[in-house]
Motif scaffolding. Sequence first.
Motif, PDB file in Angstrom:
ATOM      1  N   GLU A   1      10.941  20.331  -1.491  1.00  0.00           N
ATOM      2  CA  GLU A   1      11.936  19.283  -1.217  1.00  0.00           C
ATOM      3  C   GLU A   1      11.284  18.047  -0.610  1.00  0.00           C
ATOM      4  O   GLU A   1      11.676  16.923  -0.905  1.00  0.00           O
ATOM      5  N   THR A   2      10.250  18.262   0.242  1.00  0.00           N
ATOM      6  CA  THR A   2       9.593  17.077   0.844  1.00  0.00           C
ATOM      7  C   THR A   2       8.938  16.233  -0.242  1.00  0.00           C
ATOM      8  O   THR A   2       8.869  15.012  -0.123  1.00  0.00           O
ATOM      9  N   LYS A   3       8.458  16.879  -1.308  1.00  0.00           N
ATOM     10  CA  LYS A   3       7.834  16.116  -2.400  1.00  0.00           C
ATOM     11  C   LYS A   3       8.911  15.345  -3.174  1.00  0.00           C
ATOM     12  O   LYS A   3       8.748  14.166  -3.480  1.00  0.00           O
ATOM     13  N   ALA A   4      10.014  16.020  -3.483  1.00  0.00           N
ATOM     14  CA  ALA A   4      11.097  15.361  -4.235  1.00  0.00           C
ATOM     15  C   ALA A   4      11.677  14.198  -3.426  1.00  0.00           C
ATOM     16  O   ALA A   4      11.923  13.108  -3.966  1.00  0.00           O
ATOM     17  N   ILE A   5      11.871  14.411  -2.117  1.00  0.00           N
ATOM     18  CA  ILE A   5      12.466  13.345  -1.288  1.00  0.00           C
ATOM     19  C   ILE A   5      11.475  12.182  -1.132  1.00  0.00           C
ATOM     20  O   ILE A   5      11.859  11.014  -1.204  1.00  0.00           O
TER      21      ILE A   5
ATOM     22  N   ASN B   1       6.675  16.007   9.152  1.00  0.00           N
ATOM     23  CA  ASN B   1       5.318  15.554   8.829  1.00  0.00           C
ATOM     24  C   ASN B   1       5.255  14.867   7.462  1.00  0.00           C
ATOM     25  O   ASN B   1       4.721  13.764   7.323  1.00  0.00           O
ATOM     26  N   ASN B   2       5.818  15.517   6.452  1.00  0.00           N
ATOM     27  CA  ASN B   2       5.653  14.996   5.089  1.00  0.00           C
ATOM     28  C   ASN B   2       6.506  13.767   4.809  1.00  0.00           C
ATOM     29  O   ASN B   2       6.100  12.899   4.039  1.00  0.00           O
ATOM     30  N   LEU B   3       7.680  13.682   5.439  1.00  0.00           N
ATOM     31  CA  LEU B   3       8.524  12.510   5.172  1.00  0.00           C
ATOM     32  C   LEU B   3       8.174  11.333   6.074  1.00  0.00           C
ATOM     33  O   LEU B   3       8.079  10.197   5.610  1.00  0.00           O
ATOM     34  N   VAL B   4       7.940  11.605   7.352  1.00  0.00           N
ATOM     35  CA  VAL B   4       7.642  10.494   8.277  1.00  0.00           C
ATOM     36  C   VAL B   4       6.332   9.814   7.867  1.00  0.00           C
ATOM     37  O   VAL B   4       6.223   8.588   7.900  1.00  0.00           O
ATOM     38  N   SER B   5       5.348  10.587   7.451  1.00  0.00           N
ATOM     39  CA  SER B   5       4.074   9.968   7.046  1.00  0.00           C
ATOM     40  C   SER B   5       4.292   9.009   5.872  1.00  0.00           C
ATOM     41  O   SER B   5       3.756   7.897   5.852  1.00  0.00           O
ATOM     42  N   THR B   6       5.106   9.422   4.913  1.00  0.00           N
ATOM     43  CA  THR B   6       5.376   8.567   3.745  1.00  0.00           C
ATOM     44  C   THR B   6       6.102   7.286   4.178  1.00  0.00           C
ATOM     45  O   THR B   6       5.786   6.185   3.707  1.00  0.00           O
ATOM     46  N   ILE B   7       7.050   7.429   5.086  1.00  0.00           N
ATOM     47  CA  ILE B   7       7.809   6.264   5.558  1.00  0.00           C
ATOM     48  C   ILE B   7       6.921   5.316   6.361  1.00  0.00           C
ATOM     49  O   ILE B   7       6.909   4.102   6.135  1.00  0.00           O
TER      50      ILE B   7
ATOM     51  N   ASP C   1      12.827   4.087  -4.235  1.00  0.00           N
ATOM     52  CA  ASP C   1      13.802   3.143  -3.681  1.00  0.00           C
ATOM     53  C   ASP C   1      13.099   1.957  -3.021  1.00  0.00           C
ATOM     54  O   ASP C   1      13.555   0.816  -3.124  1.00  0.00           O
ATOM     55  N   THR C   2      11.988   2.233  -2.341  1.00  0.00           N
ATOM     56  CA  THR C   2      11.249   1.164  -1.664  1.00  0.00           C
ATOM     57  C   THR C   2      10.681   0.187  -2.695  1.00  0.00           C
ATOM     58  O   THR C   2      10.723  -1.034  -2.507  1.00  0.00           O
ATOM     59  N   ALA C   3      10.183   0.732  -3.801  1.00  0.00           N
ATOM     60  CA  ALA C   3       9.621  -0.136  -4.841  1.00  0.00           C
ATOM     61  C   ALA C   3      10.718  -0.959  -5.523  1.00  0.00           C
ATOM     62  O   ALA C   3      10.507  -2.122  -5.863  1.00  0.00           O
ATOM     63  N   LYS C   4      11.895  -0.336  -5.692  1.00  0.00           N
ATOM     64  CA  LYS C   4      13.009  -1.077  -6.312  1.00  0.00           C
ATOM     65  C   LYS C   4      13.421  -2.260  -5.452  1.00  0.00           C
ATOM     66  O   LYS C   4      13.722  -3.336  -5.952  1.00  0.00           O
ATOM     67  N   ALA C   5      13.422  -2.048  -4.141  1.00  0.00           N
ATOM     68  CA  ALA C   5      13.849  -3.109  -3.225  1.00  0.00           C
ATOM     69  C   ALA C   5      12.756  -4.149  -2.997  1.00  0.00           C
ATOM     70  O   ALA C   5      13.030  -5.245  -2.508  1.00  0.00           O
ATOM     71  N   ASN C   6      11.518  -3.783  -3.311  1.00  0.00           N
ATOM     72  CA  ASN C   6      10.368  -4.682  -3.065  1.00  0.00           C
ATOM     73  C   ASN C   6       9.516  -4.747  -4.334  1.00  0.00           C
ATOM     74  O   ASN C   6       8.550  -4.005  -4.470  1.00  0.00           O
ATOM     75  N   PRO C   7       9.884  -5.621  -5.253  1.00  0.00           N
ATOM     76  CA  PRO C   7       9.253  -5.611  -6.575  1.00  0.00           C
ATOM     77  C   PRO C   7       7.726  -5.774  -6.583  1.00  0.00           C
ATOM     78  O   PRO C   7       7.086  -5.400  -7.550  1.00  0.00           O
TER      79      PRO C   7
END
Length: 329
Positions: free
Chosen positions: A150-154, A99-105, A161-167
């Motif tokens: 861990e879901t918060k840290a991940i 739930n916590n990771l898929v929603s963020t993705i 990483d997404t922001a680094k790849a997409n300025p």
Amino acid sequence: MNILVTGGAGYIGSHTSVSLLEAGHNIIIADNFSNSKPEAIENIKKITKRDLIFYEIDVTNEKSVDEIFSKHKIDGVIHFAGFKAVGESVSKPLEYYYNNLVSTIVLSKACLKYKVNKFVFSSSATVYGDNKVPFLEDMELLPTTNPYGETKAISERILTDTAKANPDFAVSILRYFNPVGAHHSGLIGESPRGIPNNLMPYITKVAKGELEKLRVFGNDYPTIDGTGVRDYIHVMDLAEGHVAAIEKLDKGVHIYNLGTGRGTSVLQLVEAFEKVNGIKIPYEIVQRRPGDIAECYADASKAKKELGWTAKRNIEDMVRDAWRFEKGV
Ligand code: UFG
């Protein structure tokens, strides 16, 4: 701005929705009421006398999320939706990670597809683990003791990483300390299901007579009176922190502690509650709760310097407003 608020019917989400509407923004709330109630939406409108758009969807569902992004011109996302019970996350790790990771993705993918460049994320001071207090944003993160943490840290890493790849994609990561209290109208607040895990809702249930007494988890910590010390922050201060964060967000990844910078022990909080509300809270000292740390409080100077935000409400405001909501106005 037009802001998509996921989990906007929940505890922190509903208070932030009020602050966003009062600051003049338009909001779209996406919530599946998994840990909230439809009344919250009505009460947000009642408090602010403003309308909002609401979708009852699960933000792990890519198709439902895409529909919202395709229908509306969104300027920014504040992502609250997520499971948050520390103990439950230990017994249901897959549900929490999913739930916590898929929603963020899913939300990040939609942002890139529709060129939505502002993303504010609900993180937690739990990512600091057992670091030395006060916690500073640039400290190395230590492992948390549970899947929720861990879901918060991940999620923080996924967004970074997404922001680094997409300025063009700007991210603000907000690490909450211990949110308590309620909107002063008493119309919205924290309504946990079943027996509360957290201290303040437990205290208000004892005050109401629904629970017999508070169990204080340990009085042998190296703290002022041996009980655990936390940085309690009024939920309306936290809400205002989100408004500042999204309004200031431009480029890059920014991490902010949202706390007061002051620690309060369990017994100090009980004493403040008793004094302000004139109600005795019976308690007994029991064993430490596994996974708890002795002290957790913020260095809140970065948010002050960069966002111009500080917490304004004190412990007395917190215990008064928490009780006003619980007893009903
Ligand atoms: N406590 C008691 N009795 C209770 C409940 C709590 O003595 O019935 C004590 C705890 O031992 C701790 C303090 O009160 O010392 C605060 O406990 P909470 O459960 O209210 O909050 P935590 O600090 O454990 O956790 C909270 C959120 C987490 C978040 C963390 C961030 O619940 O989601 O803050 O620091 F990750």
